[in-house]
Write a protein that holds these residues in place. Structure first.
Motif, short mmCIF file in Angstrom:
data_model
loop_
_atom_site.label_atom_id
_atom_site.label_comp_id
_atom_site.label_asym_id
_atom_site.label_seq_id
_atom_site.Cartn_x
_atom_site.Cartn_y
_atom_site.Cartn_z
N GLY A 1 0.83 -1.19 0.00
CA GLY A 1 0.00 0.00 0.00
C GLY A 1 0.87 1.24 0.00
N PRO A 2 0.23 2.40 0.05
CA PRO A 2 0.98 3.65 -0.05
C PRO A 2 2.09 3.79 1.00
CG PRO A 2 -1.37 4.08 -0.19
CD PRO A 2 -1.20 2.63 0.16
N ALA A 3 1.81 3.41 2.23
CA ALA A 3 2.81 3.60 3.28
C ALA A 3 4.06 2.77 3.02
CB ALA A 3 2.22 3.25 4.64
N ALA A 4 3.90 1.63 2.37
CA ALA A 4 5.05 0.78 2.09
C ALA A 4 5.95 1.39 1.03
CB ALA A 4 4.58 -0.61 1.64
N ARG A 5 5.47 2.39 0.31
CA ARG A 5 6.25 3.00 -0.75
C ARG A 5 6.73 4.40 -0.38
NH1 ARG A 5 1.87 1.84 -5.24
NH2 ARG A 5 0.58 1.44 -3.46
N ILE A 6 6.48 4.84 0.82
CA ILE A 6 6.87 6.17 1.26
C ILE A 6 7.93 6.05 2.33
CG2 ILE A 6 6.08 8.28 2.40
CD1 ILE A 6 3.31 7.74 1.17
N THR A 7 8.97 6.85 2.21
CA THR A 7 10.00 6.91 3.24
C THR A 7 10.24 8.37 3.59
OG1 THR A 7 11.78 6.97 1.60
CG2 THR A 7 11.14 4.79 2.46
N VAL A 8 10.68 8.59 4.80
CA VAL A 8 10.98 9.95 5.24
C VAL A 8 12.38 9.96 5.83
CG1 VAL A 8 10.36 11.79 6.86
CG2 VAL A 8 8.56 10.51 5.69
N ASP A 9 13.20 10.86 5.33
CA ASP A 9 14.55 11.06 5.83
C ASP A 9 14.54 12.31 6.69
OD1 ASP A 9 17.23 11.37 6.33
OD2 ASP A 9 17.80 11.76 4.25
N VAL A 10 14.42 12.11 8.01
CA VAL A 10 14.31 13.25 8.91
C VAL A 10 15.62 14.03 9.00
CG1 VAL A 10 12.40 12.36 10.29
CG2 VAL A 10 14.74 11.81 10.93
N TRP B 1 7.03 16.82 5.93
CA TRP B 1 5.71 16.93 5.31
C TRP B 1 5.86 17.03 3.79
CZ3 TRP B 1 4.12 20.73 2.07
CH2 TRP B 1 4.84 21.92 2.08
N ARG B 2 6.91 17.72 3.35
CA ARG B 2 7.13 17.90 1.91
C ARG B 2 7.55 16.58 1.27
NH1 ARG B 2 6.38 22.25 -1.69
NH2 ARG B 2 7.24 21.46 -3.61
N GLN B 3 8.34 15.78 1.98
CA GLN B 3 8.73 14.48 1.46
C GLN B 3 7.50 13.59 1.26
OE1 GLN B 3 12.12 12.56 3.48
NE2 GLN B 3 12.51 14.54 4.44
N ILE C 1 3.66 11.02 -2.32
CA ILE C 1 2.27 10.66 -2.67
C ILE C 1 1.96 11.20 -4.05
CG2 ILE C 1 -0.16 11.09 -2.13
CD1 ILE C 1 0.65 11.06 0.86
N LEU C 2 2.34 12.43 -4.33
CA LEU C 2 2.10 13.00 -5.67
C LEU C 2 2.78 12.16 -6.74
CD1 LEU C 2 0.83 15.29 -7.31
CD2 LEU C 2 2.94 16.60 -6.96
N GLY C 3 3.99 11.73 -6.49
CA GLY C 3 4.70 10.87 -7.44
C GLY C 3 3.97 9.56 -7.69
N LEU C 4 3.45 8.95 -6.62
CA LEU C 4 2.70 7.70 -6.77
C LEU C 4 1.44 7.92 -7.61
CD1 LEU C 4 3.04 6.34 -3.13
CD2 LEU C 4 4.10 5.36 -5.18
N VAL C 5 0.78 9.06 -7.42
CA VAL C 5 -0.41 9.39 -8.21
C VAL C 5 -0.01 9.63 -9.66
CG1 VAL C 5 -2.28 11.06 -8.54
CG2 VAL C 5 -1.69 10.30 -6.23
N ALA D 1 -8.24 5.52 -5.07
CA ALA D 1 -7.45 4.74 -4.11
C ALA D 1 -7.52 5.41 -2.74
CB ALA D 1 -6.01 4.64 -4.58
N ARG D 2 -7.68 4.59 -1.74
CA ARG D 2 -7.80 5.09 -0.36
C ARG D 2 -6.43 5.14 0.28
NH1 ARG D 2 -11.77 2.65 4.25
NH2 ARG D 2 -11.44 4.35 5.72
N LEU D 3 -6.13 6.25 0.93
CA LEU D 3 -4.87 6.40 1.64
C LEU D 3 -5.07 6.03 3.10
CD1 LEU D 3 -4.46 8.19 -0.95
CD2 LEU D 3 -2.83 9.44 0.43
N PRO D 4 -3.97 5.68 3.77
CA PRO D 4 -4.09 5.35 5.20
C PRO D 4 -4.56 6.58 5.99
CG PRO D 4 -1.92 4.76 4.35
CD PRO D 4 -2.60 5.55 3.28
#
Length: 128
Positions: free
Chosen positions: A6-15, A22-24, A29-33, A42-45
């Protein structure tokens, strides 16, 4: 990052990176769309779930969702959660998506643009 698909499995954040978390999240998400990996509808978490999966504050995810809602990409309804409402202009072009995957793979292999394009041309030129 979450272990489920799902979407969360494809998103990573480098703090530690120079880009605000928030921008990452927003950009990914925009890239996935754009690539059609998150199609319209598609429903997001839920905000809290995605924040937990990514190890960031819920307000960070909320800001990313709010930015994308403001752009008309996401829509949130109490009963249905947050869903993809629209794709940006020019998004989800299957040929562009395939080309992007090829470029990413070629770069990972250390190929330059000339070599990668040459390979595509050779494959197009050969008979089936």
């Amino acid at each position: 990052m979450s272990s489920h698909s799902g979407p969360a499995a494809r998103i990573t954040v480098d703090v530690a990176g120079g880009v605000a978390p928030w921008r990452q999240v927003r950009d990914q998400i925009l890239g996935l769309v754009e690539r059609g990996q998150l199609p319209i509808g598609a429903r997001l978490p839920a905000i809290r779930q995605l924040a937990t999966d990514l190890g960031i504050a819920p307000g960070t995810v909320a800001r990313a969702y709010k930015e994308l809602e403001g752009e008309g990409i996401l829509a949130t309804a109490r009963r249905h959660g947050t869903v993809v409402a629209a794709a940006p202009a020019g998004a989800a072009d299957p040929l562009r998506s395939a080309a992007q995957e090829y470029v990413d793979a070629a770069r990972a292999l250390g190929a330059d643009a000339r070599t990668a394009v040459g390979m595509v041309q050779r494959l197009f030129d050969r008979p089936d």
